[in-house]
Design a protein around this motif. Structure first.
Motif, PDB file in Angstrom:
ATOM      1  N   ILE A 117       0.838  -1.207   0.000  1.00 46.23           N
ATOM      2  CA  ILE A 117       0.000   0.000   0.000  1.00 46.23           C
ATOM      3  C   ILE A 117       0.869   1.251   0.000  1.00 46.23           C
ATOM      4  O   ILE A 117       0.595   2.223  -0.716  1.00 46.23           O
ATOM      5  N   TYR A 118       1.948   1.219   0.797  1.00 47.23           N
ATOM      6  CA  TYR A 118       2.839   2.380   0.860  1.00 47.23           C
ATOM      7  C   TYR A 118       3.489   2.643  -0.494  1.00 47.23           C
ATOM      8  O   TYR A 118       3.583   3.803  -0.935  1.00 47.23           O
ATOM      9  N   GLU A 119       3.952   1.603  -1.158  1.00 48.97           N
ATOM     10  CA  GLU A 119       4.602   1.780  -2.458  1.00 48.97           C
ATOM     11  C   GLU A 119       3.618   2.340  -3.482  1.00 48.97           C
ATOM     12  O   GLU A 119       3.976   3.203  -4.291  1.00 48.97           O
ATOM     13  N   VAL A 120       2.376   1.856  -3.447  1.00 50.90           N
ATOM     14  CA  VAL A 120       1.365   2.372  -4.375  1.00 50.90           C
ATOM     15  C   VAL A 120       1.060   3.838  -4.090  1.00 50.90           C
ATOM     16  O   VAL A 120       1.026   4.680  -5.000  1.00 50.90           O
ATOM     17  N   LEU A 121       0.844   4.151  -2.804  1.00 50.46           N
ATOM     18  CA  LEU A 121       0.553   5.539  -2.436  1.00 50.46           C
ATOM     19  C   LEU A 121       1.733   6.451  -2.730  1.00 50.46           C
ATOM     20  O   LEU A 121       1.548   7.611  -3.120  1.00 50.46           O
ATOM     21  N   LYS A 122       2.944   5.941  -2.547  1.00 48.94           N
ATOM     22  CA  LYS A 122       4.137   6.751  -2.818  1.00 48.94           C
ATOM     23  C   LYS A 122       4.199   7.144  -4.289  1.00 48.94           C
ATOM     24  O   LYS A 122       4.553   8.293  -4.621  1.00 48.94           O
ATOM     25  N   ARG A 123       3.849   6.231  -5.160  1.00 53.18           N
ATOM     26  CA  ARG A 123       3.850   6.544  -6.594  1.00 53.18           C
ATOM     27  C   ARG A 123       2.738   7.524  -6.947  1.00 53.18           C
ATOM     28  O   ARG A 123       2.924   8.414  -7.786  1.00 53.18           O
ATOM     29  N   ILE A 124       1.580   7.359  -6.299  1.00 58.77           N
ATOM     30  CA  ILE A 124       0.477   8.297  -6.551  1.00 58.77           C
ATOM     31  C   ILE A 124       0.851   9.696  -6.077  1.00 58.77           C
ATOM     32  O   ILE A 124       0.611  10.694  -6.762  1.00 58.77           O
ATOM     33  N   ILE A 125       1.460   9.768  -4.887  1.00 64.41           N
ATOM     34  CA  ILE A 125       1.880  11.060  -4.341  1.00 64.41           C
ATOM     35  C   ILE A 125       2.915  11.716  -5.248  1.00 64.41           C
ATOM     36  O   ILE A 125       2.858  12.917  -5.524  1.00 64.41           O
ATOM     37  N   LYS A 126       3.865  10.923  -5.727  1.00 64.61           N
ATOM     38  CA  LYS A 126       4.914  11.467  -6.594  1.00 64.61           C
ATOM     39  C   LYS A 126       4.339  11.981  -7.907  1.00 64.61           C
ATOM     40  O   LYS A 126       4.804  12.991  -8.454  1.00 64.61           O
ATOM     41  N   ARG A 127       3.297  11.321  -8.411  1.00 68.02           N
ATOM     42  CA  ARG A 127       2.720  11.709  -9.695  1.00 68.02           C
ATOM     43  C   ARG A 127       1.808  12.926  -9.577  1.00 68.02           C
ATOM     44  O   ARG A 127       1.761  13.757 -10.486  1.00 68.02           O
ATOM     45  N   ARG A 128       1.116  13.054  -8.459  1.00 66.89           N
ATOM     46  CA  ARG A 128       0.097  14.097  -8.359  1.00 66.89           C
ATOM     47  C   ARG A 128       0.544  15.345  -7.607  1.00 66.89           C
ATOM     48  O   ARG A 128      -0.048  16.408  -7.772  1.00 66.89           O
ATOM     49  N   ILE A 129       1.556  15.223  -6.773  1.00 62.09           N
ATOM     50  CA  ILE A 129       2.022  16.389  -6.000  1.00 62.09           C
ATOM     51  C   ILE A 129       3.364  16.829  -6.552  1.00 62.09           C
ATOM     52  O   ILE A 129       4.361  16.092  -6.463  1.00 62.09           O
ATOM     53  N   LYS A 130       3.407  18.018  -7.108  1.00 62.28           N
ATOM     54  CA  LYS A 130       4.619  18.510  -7.749  1.00 62.28           C
ATOM     55  C   LYS A 130       5.590  19.152  -6.766  1.00 62.28           C
ATOM     56  O   LYS A 130       6.802  19.117  -6.967  1.00 62.28           O
ATOM     57  N   ASP A 131       5.067  19.781  -5.722  1.00 65.53           N
ATOM     58  CA  ASP A 131       5.938  20.438  -4.753  1.00 65.53           C
ATOM     59  C   ASP A 131       6.740  19.392  -3.982  1.00 65.53           C
ATOM     60  O   ASP A 131       6.172  18.469  -3.384  1.00 65.53           O
ATOM     61  N   VAL A 132       8.065  19.543  -4.015  1.00 65.80           N
ATOM     62  CA  VAL A 132       8.944  18.533  -3.405  1.00 65.80           C
ATOM     63  C   VAL A 132       8.731  18.440  -1.904  1.00 65.80           C
ATOM     64  O   VAL A 132       8.653  17.338  -1.338  1.00 65.80           O
ATOM     65  N   THR A 133       8.627  19.587  -1.244  1.00 66.34           N
ATOM     66  CA  THR A 133       8.467  19.585   0.215  1.00 66.34           C
ATOM     67  C   THR A 133       7.164  18.916   0.628  1.00 66.34           C
ATOM     68  O   THR A 133       7.140  18.080   1.533  1.00 66.34           O
ATOM     69  N   GLN A 134       6.069  19.273  -0.022  1.00 66.23           N
ATOM     70  CA  GLN A 134       4.778  18.657   0.303  1.00 66.23           C
ATOM     71  C   GLN A 134       4.794  17.159   0.004  1.00 66.23           C
ATOM     72  O   GLN A 134       4.212  16.363   0.743  1.00 66.23           O
ATOM     73  N   ARG A 135       5.465  16.791  -1.080  1.00 64.03           N
ATOM     74  CA  ARG A 135       5.521  15.378  -1.446  1.00 64.03           C
ATOM     75  C   ARG A 135       6.234  14.551  -0.388  1.00 64.03           C
ATOM     76  O   ARG A 135       5.753  13.500   0.033  1.00 64.03           O
ATOM     77  N   HIS A 136       7.383  15.030   0.073  1.00 66.76           N
ATOM     78  CA  HIS A 136       8.135  14.295   1.092  1.00 66.76           C
ATOM     79  C   HIS A 136       7.402  14.287   2.433  1.00 66.76           C
ATOM     80  O   HIS A 136       7.440  13.296   3.166  1.00 66.76           O
ATOM     81  N   SER A 137       6.735  15.383   2.757  1.00 70.84           N
ATOM     82  CA  SER A 137       6.000  15.444   4.023  1.00 70.84           C
ATOM     83  C   SER A 137       4.856  14.431   4.026  1.00 70.84           C
ATOM     84  O   SER A 137       4.668  13.691   4.998  1.00 70.84           O
ATOM     85  N   LEU A 138       4.093  14.396   2.937  1.00 72.59           N
ATOM     86  CA  LEU A 138       2.971  13.469   2.852  1.00 72.59           C
ATOM     87  C   LEU A 138       3.458  12.022   2.815  1.00 72.59           C
ATOM     88  O   LEU A 138       2.832  11.128   3.391  1.00 72.59           O
ATOM     89  N   ARG A 139       4.581  11.792   2.167  1.00 67.85           N
ATOM     90  CA  ARG A 139       5.121  10.441   2.107  1.00 67.85           C
ATOM     91  C   ARG A 139       5.545   9.955   3.488  1.00 67.85           C
ATOM     92  O   ARG A 139       5.280   8.807   3.866  1.00 67.85           O
ATOM     93  N   ALA A 140       6.196  10.831   4.263  1.00 69.35           N
ATOM     94  CA  ALA A 140       6.611  10.454   5.618  1.00 69.35           C
ATOM     95  C   ALA A 140       5.397  10.215   6.512  1.00 69.35           C
ATOM     96  O   ALA A 140       5.384   9.271   7.311  1.00 69.35           O
ATOM     97  N   LEU A 141       4.380  11.062   6.377  1.00 67.49           N
ATOM     98  CA  LEU A 141       3.173  10.894   7.186  1.00 67.49           C
ATOM     99  C   LEU A 141       2.462   9.585   6.838  1.00 67.49           C
ATOM    100  O   LEU A 141       1.999   8.862   7.730  1.00 67.49           O
ATOM    101  N   THR A 142       2.409   9.259   5.561  1.00 66.24           N
ATOM    102  CA  THR A 142       1.795   7.996   5.126  1.00 66.24           C
ATOM    103  C   THR A 142       2.566   6.800   5.665  1.00 66.24           C
ATOM    104  O   THR A 142       1.964   5.826   6.148  1.00 66.24           O
ATOM    105  N   ARG A 143       3.872   6.859   5.595  1.00 60.93           N
ATOM    106  CA  ARG A 143       4.707   5.767   6.104  1.00 60.93           C
ATOM    107  C   ARG A 143       4.491   5.544   7.594  1.00 60.93           C
ATOM    108  O   ARG A 143       4.286   4.404   8.043  1.00 60.93           O
ATOM    109  N   ASN A 144       4.487   6.617   8.363  1.00 60.69           N
ATOM    110  CA  ASN A 144       4.298   6.483   9.807  1.00 60.69           C
ATOM    111  C   ASN A 144       2.906   5.963  10.154  1.00 60.69           C
ATOM    112  O   ASN A 144       2.750   5.137  11.064  1.00 60.69           O
ATOM    113  N   PHE A 145       1.905   6.436   9.429  1.00 58.32           N
ATOM    114  CA  PHE A 145       0.530   5.986   9.691  1.00 58.32           C
ATOM    115  C   PHE A 145       0.388   4.490   9.401  1.00 58.32           C
ATOM    116  O   PHE A 145      -0.212   3.745  10.194  1.00 58.32           O
TER     117      PHE A 145
END
Length: 304
Positions: A36-64
Motif C-alpha cells: 500500500i505504501y509503495e502504491v501511495l508513494k507513486r500516486i503522491i509522486k505523480r500528483r504532487i509537484k511540490d517537493v516539500t509537500q511530497r516528502h512530508s505526505l510520504r513520511a506521514l503515510t509511512r508512519n501511519f
C-alpha cells in the motif's frame, strides 16, 4: 521433549488453526502495508509537484501505515474482545519498561506534527545543529547539515540525526516556517575622506536590484504573519544605516533574502559593490598604523 514441542502437542486442533492463521496474518499485514505504501508513494509522486509537500505526505503515510500494521498484528494475537485484560497488562508493562528517552522522543514527534514546529524541507537549528529537515521519524529527525567548517549556509555533506526529545531541552530556530525570508546585512567601512554618500547610494541601489523580485512576495507573507501574530509592521525594502567611528563610517545595508540563498546573494552583492566602488574611486577602509618616528636609541656605543 523440548517445551516448545510439548506446547504444540498440547494444543487442540482449533487452537493450532488459530495460531497458524495468526502467523500468516502477522506476515501478511506488514507485506500488505508495504505494498500500500509503495502504491501511495507513486500516486503522491505523480500528483504532487511540490517537493516539500511530497516528502512530508510520504513520511506521514509511512508512519501511519507503520502504526496501523502494529495495531493490527496486536489485534490478531490478542483478540481484544476476549483478552482486554491482557492488552491492558501489556500496555502497562510496555510503558513501564520503555525508557524515558524513548517516551520523550515519541512525545517530541507528537509535538512536531501537532504544533507545526517544523516540517520536511524546513531549515532549522536545534542543539547547535543547523540544516534542512530530510525526514521526521517517531523518535528522530534527520537533517542535512549546513555551516560548521563551511562557515556559510551551504551543505557540509554530513547527515545528522537528532532525537525528537531535544525539542523539550533546546530552543528550535526555524529559518523558513511561516515566512521563508530573513533579514540580512552587509557592512562596509568607508573613510571620511571618500565620498561616503555615494557609497551609500551604490549599496542601496544594488540592494534594491537583488531584492526587487521577492519584495512583493515577502511583504505579502509578512502581512499575513503580522495579522496572525502580535508583531510590529516592518518594511521589507532595503535600508541604509550609518555608524560613525574614530577611523571610518560604517555603512550597513539591510535587506531581505530567501532563507536558503543568503550566501549566494551576499557573494554577488559583495562582488558588484567592490567593482562599483573601484569605478567610483571609493576605497574600503581598514585599520592602519602610521609610524611617524623612532625614539633615540639609548646606550649607543661610542665611535672610535
Amino acid at each position: 521433549m523440548p517445551p516448545f514441542i510439548e506446547l504444540i502437542d498440547s494444543l487442540s486442533p482449533a487452537d493450532s488453526i488459530i495460531i497458524i492463521y495468526s502467523i500468516i496474518l502477522s506476515l501478511a499485514i506488514p507485506l500488505g502495508a508495504w505494498i500500500i505504501y509503495e502504491v501511495l508513494k507513486r500516486i503522491i509522486k505523480r500528483r504532487i509537484k511540490d517537493v516539500t509537500q511530497r516528502h512530508s505526505l510520504r513520511a506521514l503515510t509511512r508512519n501511519f501505515l507503520f502504526v496501523t500494521a502494529i495495531v493490527m498484528i496486536m489485534l490478531v494475537w490478542l483478540r481484544p474482545q476476549q483478552n482486554l485484560s491482557i492488552i491492558i497488562g501489556l500496555a502497562v508493562a510496555g510503558i513501564s519498561f520503555a525508557s524515558q528517552s524513548t517516551i520523550s522522543s515519541f512525545s517530541g514527534y507528537l509535538l512536531i506534527i501537532s504544533s507545526n514546529i517544523y516540517g520536511m524541507g524546513d531549515r532549522v537549528s536545534i542543539d547547535n545543529v543547523t540544516g534542512d529537515v530530510m525526514d521526521i521519524g517517531f523518535l528522530r529527525t534527520t537533517i542535512m547539515e549546513v555551516g560548521q567548517w563551511v562557515k556559510a549556509d551551504q551543505y557540509t555533506g554530513r547527515i545528522v540525526t537528532i532525537s525528537n526529545k531535544a525539542l523539550f531541552d533546546h530552543p528550535v530556530f526555524n529559518f523558513t516556517r511561516h515566512w521563508g525570508y530573513l533579514w540580512d546585512e552587509i557592512m562596509i567601512p568607508v573613510s571620511y575622506n571618500d565620498d561616503w554618500q555615494r557609497a551609500a547610494d551604490i549599496m542601496l541601489e544594488h540592494g534594491n536590484k537583488y531584492t526587487a523580485e521577492l519584495q512583493e512576495d515577502a511583504e505579502a507573507k509578512l502581512e499575513k504573519l503580522v495579522d496572525r501574530f502580535p508583531l510590529k509592521q516592518t518594511k521589507v525594502e532595503p535600508a541604509i544605516y550609518f555608524v560613525m567611528t574614530d577611523n571610518w563610517i560604517e555603512i550597513t545595508l539591510r535587506f531581505v533574502v530567501d532563507a536558503q540563498e543568503r550566501r549566494m546573494v551576499k557573494a554577488n552583492l559583495y562582488r558588484e559593490l567592490l567593482h562599483q566602488f573601484d569605478e567610483d574611486k571609493i576605497s574600503v577602509a581598514s585599520a592602519t598604523v602610521d609610524i611617524v618616528g623612532f625614539p633615540a636609541l639609548q646606550g649607543a656605543p661610542n665611535k672610535g
